[in-house]
Enzyme design. Sequence first.
Site, PDB file in Angstrom:
ATOM      1  N   TYR A  32       0.828  -1.202   0.000  1.00  0.00           N
ATOM      2  CA  TYR A  32       0.000   0.000   0.000  1.00  0.00           C
ATOM      3  C   TYR A  32       0.862   1.251   0.000  1.00  0.00           C
ATOM      4  O   TYR A  32       2.084   1.181   0.148  1.00  0.00           O
ATOM      5  CB  TYR A  32      -0.959  -0.002   1.195  1.00  0.00           C
ATOM      6  CG  TYR A  32      -0.326   0.293   2.542  1.00  0.00           C
ATOM      7  CD1 TYR A  32       0.493  -0.642   3.177  1.00  0.00           C
ATOM      8  CD2 TYR A  32      -0.516   1.521   3.169  1.00  0.00           C
ATOM      9  CE1 TYR A  32       1.069  -0.367   4.409  1.00  0.00           C
ATOM     10  CE2 TYR A  32       0.056   1.812   4.400  1.00  0.00           C
ATOM     11  CZ  TYR A  32       0.851   0.858   5.019  1.00  0.00           C
ATOM     12  OH  TYR A  32       1.431   1.145   6.226  1.00  0.00           O
ATOM     13  N   LYS A 147       6.349  -1.822   1.918  1.00  0.00           N
ATOM     14  CA  LYS A 147       5.168  -1.224   2.578  1.00  0.00           C
ATOM     15  C   LYS A 147       4.005  -2.202   2.447  1.00  0.00           C
ATOM     16  O   LYS A 147       3.110  -2.049   1.621  1.00  0.00           O
ATOM     17  CB  LYS A 147       4.861   0.157   1.984  1.00  0.00           C
ATOM     18  CG  LYS A 147       4.054   1.043   2.945  1.00  0.00           C
ATOM     19  CD  LYS A 147       4.129   2.493   2.554  1.00  0.00           C
ATOM     20  CE  LYS A 147       3.144   3.368   3.324  1.00  0.00           C
ATOM     21  NZ  LYS A 147       3.302   3.380   4.764  1.00  0.00           N
ATOM     22  N   GLU A 179      12.826   3.155  13.944  1.00  0.00           N
ATOM     23  CA  GLU A 179      11.753   4.038  13.455  1.00  0.00           C
ATOM     24  C   GLU A 179      10.568   3.866  14.395  1.00  0.00           C
ATOM     25  O   GLU A 179      10.611   3.065  15.324  1.00  0.00           O
ATOM     26  CB  GLU A 179      11.369   3.696  12.004  1.00  0.00           C
ATOM     27  CG  GLU A 179      10.801   2.309  11.806  1.00  0.00           C
ATOM     28  CD  GLU A 179      10.295   2.047  10.373  1.00  0.00           C
ATOM     29  OE1 GLU A 179      10.034   2.996   9.620  1.00  0.00           O
ATOM     30  OE2 GLU A 179      10.161   0.852  10.030  1.00  0.00           O
ATOM     31  N   LEU A 203      11.177   1.507   6.946  1.00  0.00           N
ATOM     32  CA  LEU A 203      10.565   2.001   5.711  1.00  0.00           C
ATOM     33  C   LEU A 203      11.266   3.288   5.283  1.00  0.00           C
ATOM     34  O   LEU A 203      11.475   4.191   6.104  1.00  0.00           O
ATOM     35  CB  LEU A 203       9.065   2.272   5.937  1.00  0.00           C
ATOM     36  CG  LEU A 203       8.340   2.688   4.654  1.00  0.00           C
ATOM     37  CD1 LEU A 203       8.113   1.469   3.755  1.00  0.00           C
ATOM     38  CD2 LEU A 203       7.017   3.365   4.962  1.00  0.00           C
TER      39      LEU A 203
HETATM   40  N1  PDD Z   1       2.950   5.071   7.480  1.00  0.00           N
HETATM   41  N2  PDD Z   1       7.730   3.934   8.833  1.00  0.00           N
HETATM   42  C1  PDD Z   1       6.601   3.216   8.894  1.00  0.00           C
HETATM   43  C2  PDD Z   1       6.654   1.861   9.512  1.00  0.00           C
HETATM   44  C3  PDD Z   1       5.397   3.730   8.361  1.00  0.00           C
HETATM   45  O1  PDD Z   1       4.271   3.003   8.402  1.00  0.00           O
HETATM   46  C4  PDD Z   1       5.391   5.045   7.799  1.00  0.00           C
HETATM   47  C5  PDD Z   1       4.164   5.652   7.212  1.00  0.00           C
HETATM   48  C6  PDD Z   1       6.599   5.758   7.773  1.00  0.00           C
HETATM   49  C7  PDD Z   1       6.693   7.137   7.163  1.00  0.00           C
HETATM   50  O2  PDD Z   1       6.686   7.079   5.744  1.00  0.00           O
HETATM   51  P1  PDD Z   1       6.138   8.305   4.874  1.00  0.00           P
HETATM   52  O3  PDD Z   1       6.903   9.499   5.317  1.00  0.00           O
HETATM   53  O4  PDD Z   1       6.449   7.927   3.486  1.00  0.00           O
HETATM   54  O5  PDD Z   1       4.665   8.433   5.178  1.00  0.00           O
HETATM   55  C8  PDD Z   1       7.747   5.167   8.283  1.00  0.00           C
HETATM   56  C9  PDD Z   1       1.755   5.486   6.803  1.00  0.00           C
HETATM   57  C10 PDD Z   1       1.458   6.933   6.880  1.00  0.00           C
HETATM   58  C11 PDD Z   1       0.599   4.588   7.231  1.00  0.00           C
HETATM   59  O6  PDD Z   1       0.858   3.410   7.400  1.00  0.00           O
HETATM   60  O7  PDD Z   1      -0.533   5.046   7.330  1.00  0.00           O
END
Ligand code: PDD
Length: 286
Positions: A32, A147, A179, A203
């Site tokens: 996703y 993801k 993270e 991620l």
């Molecule tokens: N999550 N690390 C993890 C494990 C994440 O699930 C996310 C984002 C990030 C940040 O990535 P980005 O800056 O590209 O949003 C880091 C999204 C927002 C979610 O699962 O809803």
Amino acid sequence: MSELYLNGAFVAPQQAMISVMDRGFLFGDGVYEVIPVYAGHPLRAAEHLQRLDNSLRAIGLQVPLSGADWSSVFTRLLAPDPMTDQALYLQVTRGSAPTRDHRFPAQPTPTVLAMAKPMKARDAAVAEQGVTVVTREDIRWLRCDIKSTSLLAAVLLRQSAQEAGAEEAILVRDGLALEGSTSNLFIVRDGQLITPPKGPLLLAGITRDLVLELARGDGISTQERDLAVEELRQADEVWISSSTREVLPVTRLDERSVGDGRPGPLWRRIDARYQAFKAELRRAAA
Ligand code: PDD
């Protein structure tokens, strides 16, 4: 939400149906993306689509839509509410098969979903008080760079943070802080901005890259390197970042104050740059 996109059609959410045999439902066999949108203008859409492509390749799925296809899907989903900040959610699963079998179907037909929802503005108290986080042992798998919709570990970790009265769980593996359960992690130490390096254990956040870019543009020295949990505890500032939460200052970590217990000066600088970046996007859209 008036309509969402499912497998080539725009339908009302109540009419959107998938099979119980869908492998996304049975196995979490899918990937996703979440893309923030300001006044109809997606932030770093190309980078998000590239990461979707990377996730799809990593699980051996063919990309079903081109960049131009996605773009026209986004335009239609965003059209009913052009000036509201929104988050686009995209999901691609390996589709369904006649029987439940872990092995891939020979000719999978991916299930493709996209929908938009309004994104809440940040609570004004956050900039004054910051947020609280707790550390947790990272119980996820070893391919956190994908993801994936298999999010059970992240769900349990975020819930555990919630129950501890915290905004986020910071995940620690072998003594390294990696993270958050749904965000990336930064610390400031002696004026330097430090974040763990990209790799299979976290991620590669799109917001993370933007924050590094904004910091460098502002003359702040940055380092991408392993971060021991003790360094996290001794940091002058701690931040978390994600597409839906932008950059948040952390002022409490495991019941102790971070720095002087207030959002720090470097966070204020980067947040100002981030808000300016968004304002520019909105202007471009106007
Ligand atoms: N999550 N690390 C993890 C494990 C994440 O699930 C996310 C984002 C990030 C940040 O990535 P980005 O800056 O590209 O949003 C880091 C999204 C927002 C979610 O699962 O809803």
